[in-house]
Design a protein around this motif. Structure first.
Motif, PDB file in Angstrom:
ATOM      1  N   ASP A 298       0.832  -1.211   0.000  1.00 21.57           N
ATOM      2  CA  ASP A 298       0.000   0.000   0.000  1.00 21.57           C
ATOM      3  C   ASP A 298       0.862   1.255   0.000  1.00 21.57           C
ATOM      4  O   ASP A 298       0.506   2.263  -0.616  1.00 21.57           O
ATOM      5  CB  ASP A 298      -0.937   0.009   1.211  1.00 21.57           C
TER       6      ASP A 298
ATOM      7  N   ILE B  25       5.132   6.991   5.182  1.00 21.81           N
ATOM      8  CA  ILE B  25       3.914   6.433   4.583  1.00 21.81           C
ATOM      9  C   ILE B  25       3.623   5.057   5.179  1.00 21.81           C
ATOM     10  O   ILE B  25       2.498   4.772   5.607  1.00 21.81           O
ATOM     11  CB  ILE B  25       4.043   6.335   3.046  1.00 21.81           C
TER      12      ILE B  25
ATOM     13  N   GLU C 226       1.019   7.288  -6.302  1.00 22.89           N
ATOM     14  CA  GLU C 226      -0.002   8.326  -6.466  1.00 22.89           C
ATOM     15  C   GLU C 226       0.514   9.725  -6.126  1.00 22.89           C
ATOM     16  O   GLU C 226       0.026  10.704  -6.662  1.00 22.89           O
ATOM     17  CB  GLU C 226      -1.203   8.026  -5.568  1.00 22.89           C
ATOM     18  N   SER C 227       1.479   9.809  -5.222  1.00 23.19           N
ATOM     19  CA  SER C 227       1.898  11.127  -4.720  1.00 23.19           C
ATOM     20  C   SER C 227       3.191  11.666  -5.327  1.00 23.19           C
ATOM     21  O   SER C 227       3.530  12.826  -5.125  1.00 23.19           O
ATOM     22  CB  SER C 227       2.020  11.089  -3.195  1.00 23.19           C
TER      23      SER C 227
ATOM     24  N   LYS D 105       0.712   4.314  -2.569  1.00 24.05           N
ATOM     25  CA  LYS D 105       0.559   5.719  -2.144  1.00 24.05           C
ATOM     26  C   LYS D 105       1.676   6.578  -2.719  1.00 24.05           C
ATOM     27  O   LYS D 105       1.441   7.714  -3.140  1.00 24.05           O
ATOM     28  CB  LYS D 105       0.557   5.828  -0.625  1.00 24.05           C
TER      29      LYS D 105
END
Length: 186
Positions: A49, A73, A56-57, A53
């Protein structure tokens, strides 16, 4: 591969970015999540995950320290998963114990959200830790950031468990005094 090269792969949206990040940070991220969750399978899911993340960032973010970015994260995802788990079964474990030790010297989330103190609290804690001798700082970070057990810390630093407990107790007291001097209410 350097942080900058891995970040560039993320910016190029290359799937090699995940593979490079896994090779470079995978074992560290797995250890962070395992220390919080106590389960390799859940830890592996958290790490996956975390890669998602990050995908995506980055972009738009361009972290200065990729290790710290992935660690943060992963830690946040693992703590969220842990809180959900605790809410369901109310078990007590290493994470709950470590977080409860900090209750007397770190402001609650609610008080942080009510004011703009968060930056002040963070700066104060960072200054406090920078002022500590290396071993004490490392013991503190291992316990309260990586959520390692007292036994693991004692074994890794080749000191007794009672010495680890003593270091942590004294540092929590000193941190509380430091926060009080800055006018940060607990």
């Amino acid at each position: 591969m350097s942080d900058e090269e891995i970040i560039n792969l993320f910016w190029q949206r290359s799937e090699d970015a995940i593979a490079a990040a896994t090779e470079r940070f995978g074992s560290t991220l797995q250890a962070i999540a395992r220390n919080i969750l106590g389960d390799d399978c859940d830890a592996g899911e958290c790490v996956n995950d975390a890669y998602y993340k990050a995908w995506e960032s980055i972009p738009p973010n361009r972290p200065q320290s990729l290790s710290a970015y992935f660690s943060r994260i992963t830690r946040n995802l693992a703590l969220n998963r842990y809180r959900r788990s605790i809410a369901q079964k109310r078990g007590g474990g290493q994470t709950e114990l470590a977080l409860s030790e900090l209750e007397d010297c770190i402001p609650t989330i609610v008080s942080l959200e009510q004011g703009t103190e968060e930056g002040t609290v963070t700066a104060c804690i960072e200054a406090f830790l920078r002022a500590q001798p290396k071993e004490k700082r490392q013991v503190f970070v291992r316990r309260y950031w990586y959520l390692s057990s007292i036994r693991e810390i004692a074994q890794d630093y080749r000191i007794s468990e009672s010495k680890v407990k003593s270091i942590l107790f004294r540092m929590r007291k000193e941190l509380k005094i430091c926060l009080d001097k800055e006018g940060i209410e607990l």
